[in-house]
Design an enzyme around this catalytic site. Structure first.
Site, short mmCIF file in Angstrom:
data_model
loop_
_atom_site.label_atom_id
_atom_site.label_comp_id
_atom_site.label_asym_id
_atom_site.label_seq_id
_atom_site.Cartn_x
_atom_site.Cartn_y
_atom_site.Cartn_z
CE LYS A 1 45.22 41.45 39.09
NZ LYS A 1 46.07 40.23 40.35
N GLY A 2 40.30 39.84 34.70
CA GLY A 2 39.55 38.57 34.43
C GLY A 2 39.10 38.74 32.83
CG ASP B 1 35.43 39.10 34.38
OD1 ASP B 1 34.63 40.07 34.59
OD2 ASP B 1 36.39 38.74 35.21
CG ASP C 1 27.81 38.95 40.69
OD1 ASP C 1 26.82 38.32 40.38
OD2 ASP C 1 28.31 39.21 41.61
CE LYS D 1 27.89 34.89 38.68
NZ LYS D 1 28.40 34.91 40.15
CB VAL E 1 31.60 30.65 36.73
CG1 VAL E 1 30.19 29.87 36.84
CG2 VAL E 1 31.33 32.01 36.44
CG ASP F 1 40.15 35.98 40.39
OD1 ASP F 1 39.07 36.61 39.82
OD2 ASP F 1 40.45 36.22 41.57
P1 IMP Z 1 29.84 43.51 40.06
O1 IMP Z 1 29.07 43.34 38.49
O2 IMP Z 1 29.94 45.04 40.21
O3 IMP Z 1 29.16 42.67 41.03
O4 IMP Z 1 31.07 42.82 39.89
C1 IMP Z 1 31.47 42.14 38.80
C2 IMP Z 1 32.76 41.59 39.12
O5 IMP Z 1 32.90 40.69 40.19
C3 IMP Z 1 33.49 40.81 37.83
O6 IMP Z 1 34.28 41.72 37.27
C4 IMP Z 1 34.15 39.75 38.69
O7 IMP Z 1 35.51 40.02 39.25
C5 IMP Z 1 33.55 39.38 39.83
N1 IMP Z 1 32.68 38.16 39.88
C6 IMP Z 1 31.37 38.15 39.99
N2 IMP Z 1 30.88 36.98 39.91
C7 IMP Z 1 31.89 36.33 39.62
C8 IMP Z 1 32.01 34.80 39.53
O8 IMP Z 1 31.20 33.81 39.56
N3 IMP Z 1 33.16 34.34 39.47
C9 IMP Z 1 34.43 35.17 39.52
N4 IMP Z 1 34.38 36.52 39.64
C10 IMP Z 1 33.09 37.21 39.79
MG MG Z 2 36.69 41.30 37.30
#
Ligand code: IMP
Ligand code: MG
Length: 178
Positions: free
Chosen positions: A42-43, A99, A102, A130, A152, A158
């Site tokens: 949703k972000g 959004d 990570d 990140k 964040v 969220d």
């Molecule tokens: P990843 O890259 O698979 O670890 O996941 C990324 C998802 O984790 C993003 O789409 C967000 O939904 C969530 N996420 C990671 N870091 C943050 C943050 O700092 N704030 C809010 N959501 C985050």
């Molecule tokens: Mg997300």
């Protein structure tokens, strides 16, 4: 500033600049072509909405809601799809709108899933990155802002479904981790 935050990382003005910057890169790179934005719910909703208004090339939009089988299941490549595409993406130029990246696990798995559908190209666009937390090796084509390892919220992002409505991006206070 919202009382639960310990600081504002990106103001509304700064976000607008970032969005314009990315839009102009996409407009240049896809000049004369059509792209389909895949908005990762949703972000990414506010980011995608602002970005598409700054695109001068023809755009189509579709949505997905996904999560990776996280927990360091390092690039299992498996993805949990909660909401899938409603259109055929074969031979289309795809830009995935995220959004934040990570670990990169979600995007790694999502890109693999999309490539199976034989689009013409798949690019990844994220508002925030990140890189210090990366586990999966995913190429990110458009990055708005590289940020430190802080949690964040705001502008779609969220914490337990809260704070998405904030027009800026802020860092949650320490108390939230206790
Ligand atoms: P990843 O890259 O698979 O670890 O996941 C990324 C998802 O984790 C993003 O789409 C967000 O939904 C969530 N996420 C990671 N870091 C943050 C943050 O700092 N704030 C809010 N959501 C985050
Ligand atoms: Mg997300």
């Amino acid at each position: 500033m919202h009382k639960d935050l310990k600081g504002v990382l990106l103001s509304e003005e700064k976000i607008s600049q970032i969005v314009l910057n990315i839009a102009s890169k996409i407009n240049d790179e896809f000049s004369g072509q059509e792209v389909m934005l895949i908005v990762v719910l949703k972000g990414s909703m506010p980011f995608a909405a602002d970005l598409m208004k700054k695109l001068t090339i023809p755009v189509m939009v579709d949505f997905m809601q996904v999560s990776s089988y996280g927990n360091g299941s390092k690039s299992s490549g498996e993805i949990n799809i909660k909401y899938d595409l409603s259109t055929d993406i074969k031979d289309k130029n795809i830009i995935v709108i995220e959004d934040i990246i990570d670990s990169g696990n979600t995007l790694f798995a999502l890109k693999k899933y999309l490539l199976n559908k034989e689009p013409k190209t798949v690019k990844i666009c994220t508002l925030l990155d990140k890189p210090s937390r990366r586990e999966s090796d995913v190429v990110v084509d458009y990055v708005g802002e590289v940020i430190p390892d802080e949690f964040v919220v705001g502008y779609g992002l969220d914490y337990a479904e809260h704070y998405r409505e904030l027009p800026y991006i802020g860092v949650l206070g320490e108390w939230i981790y206790t």
